[in-house]
Enzyme design. Structure first.
Site, PDB file in Angstrom:
ATOM      1  N   ASN A  15       0.805  -1.226   0.000  1.00  0.00           N
ATOM      2  CA  ASN A  15       0.000   0.000   0.000  1.00  0.00           C
ATOM      3  C   ASN A  15       0.836   1.272   0.000  1.00  0.00           C
ATOM      4  O   ASN A  15       0.297   2.370   0.174  1.00  0.00           O
ATOM      5  CB  ASN A  15      -0.934   0.010   1.215  1.00  0.00           C
ATOM      6  CG  ASN A  15      -1.798  -1.224   1.291  1.00  0.00           C
ATOM      7  OD1 ASN A  15      -1.622  -2.063   2.172  1.00  0.00           O
ATOM      8  ND2 ASN A  15      -2.717  -1.385   0.347  1.00  0.00           N
TER       9      ASN A  15
ATOM     10  N   ILE B 117       0.988   6.849   0.149  1.00  0.00           N
ATOM     11  CA  ILE B 117       0.277   5.845   0.943  1.00  0.00           C
ATOM     12  C   ILE B 117      -1.166   5.735   0.469  1.00  0.00           C
ATOM     13  O   ILE B 117      -1.856   6.753   0.309  1.00  0.00           O
ATOM     14  CB  ILE B 117       0.292   6.233   2.439  1.00  0.00           C
ATOM     15  CG1 ILE B 117       1.730   6.483   2.916  1.00  0.00           C
ATOM     16  CG2 ILE B 117      -0.370   5.157   3.291  1.00  0.00           C
ATOM     17  CD1 ILE B 117       1.818   7.249   4.223  1.00  0.00           C
ATOM     18  N   CYS B 118      -1.615   4.505   0.273  1.00  0.00           N
ATOM     19  CA  CYS B 118      -3.017   4.276  -0.061  1.00  0.00           C
ATOM     20  C   CYS B 118      -3.758   3.900   1.219  1.00  0.00           C
ATOM     21  O   CYS B 118      -3.627   2.781   1.729  1.00  0.00           O
ATOM     22  CB  CYS B 118      -3.134   3.160  -1.098  1.00  0.00           C
ATOM     23  SG  CYS B 118      -4.831   2.855  -1.621  1.00  0.00           S
ATOM     24  N   HIS B 119      -4.516   4.869   1.749  1.00  0.00           N
ATOM     25  CA  HIS B 119      -5.256   4.638   2.995  1.00  0.00           C
ATOM     26  C   HIS B 119      -6.503   5.510   2.990  1.00  0.00           C
ATOM     27  O   HIS B 119      -6.457   6.684   2.617  1.00  0.00           O
ATOM     28  CB  HIS B 119      -4.373   4.974   4.205  1.00  0.00           C
ATOM     29  CG  HIS B 119      -4.915   4.452   5.500  1.00  0.00           C
ATOM     30  ND1 HIS B 119      -6.057   4.948   6.080  1.00  0.00           N
ATOM     31  CD2 HIS B 119      -4.468   3.469   6.321  1.00  0.00           C
ATOM     32  CE1 HIS B 119      -6.290   4.295   7.207  1.00  0.00           C
ATOM     33  NE2 HIS B 119      -5.340   3.394   7.378  1.00  0.00           N
TER      34      HIS B 119
END
Length: 205
Positions: free
Chosen positions: A78, A85-87
């Site tokens: 991620n 950041i993939c969140h």
């Protein structure tokens, strides 16, 4: 004004009551340009690592989420090679879950949790996600290697410095050894003299 006052409160809270394994501070005099560090969790491939992050605060904060990226390279499905950041907590609805009631501390804690529990179904790095799903051992091995190479270098330098200092101490002791031996011989001679003069007294040990 609202952004500045809120950031001051958040930074004060982060300074006095930081989440476990997380630190955050402002750079120079800019309150909207922060740095953070997250300690790799025990039992994860990132254990022992210290990961630095950049935290940029937008003008419309807290109505927009902070822009956070990793400065320390990390092998994670991620997080891409640029540190992005993939969140959900870093995106606005409807695609994300950011809301003004969240803050920097909760987002950093969420990122710390993401490090320990990757989400391979929403990846930025498809190849790493595939490894995580279908070859967990290989993923763990690579993640540990990256941690060792990029996030533990500072700790190694500290240990090396301590080792060098220890060697210097040992060296100093060796240099003083002849003086210590000489002092020991003087004490032995003095004791022998005292025993000859006062035979009834307790011998020198």
């Amino acid at each position: 004004m609202q952004r500045a006052s809120r950031l001051k409160r958040e930074l004060q809270m982060l300074s006095t009551e930081p989440p476990p394994g997380i630190t955050c501070w402002q750079t120079e005099e800019r309150i909207d340009d922060l740095r953070a560090q997250i300690v790799g969790g025990v039992g994860t491939p990132y254990e022992g690592g210290l990961f630095s992050l950049e935290v940029k605060i937008p003008e419309r904060y807290p109505f927009e989420p902070p822009n956070i990226r990793f400065l320390t390279p990390i092998y994670h499905p991620n997080i891409d090679n640029s540190g992005r950041i993939c969140h959900d907590a870093l995106k606005l609805p409807p695609k994300g879950a950011w809301k003004p009631s969240l803050n920097i501390s909760t987002v950093l804690t969420s990122i710390q949790l993401l490090m320990a529990e990757p989400n391979p179904d929403d990846p930025l790095m498809a190849d790493i996600s595939s490894e995580f799903k279908y070859n967990k051992c290989l993923f763990t091995e690579k993640a540990k290697k990256w941690t060792q190479e990029h996030a533990i270098q500072t700790n190694k330098k500290k240990v090396k410095t301590i080792f060098v200092l220890d060697q210097r101490v040992v060296g100093d002791d060796k240099e003083n050894a002849p003086d210590q031996k000489l002092s020991s011989r003087k004490r032995d001679a003095l004791c022998s003299q005292q025993e000859a003069e006062e035979p009834l007294k307790r011998p020198c040990m």
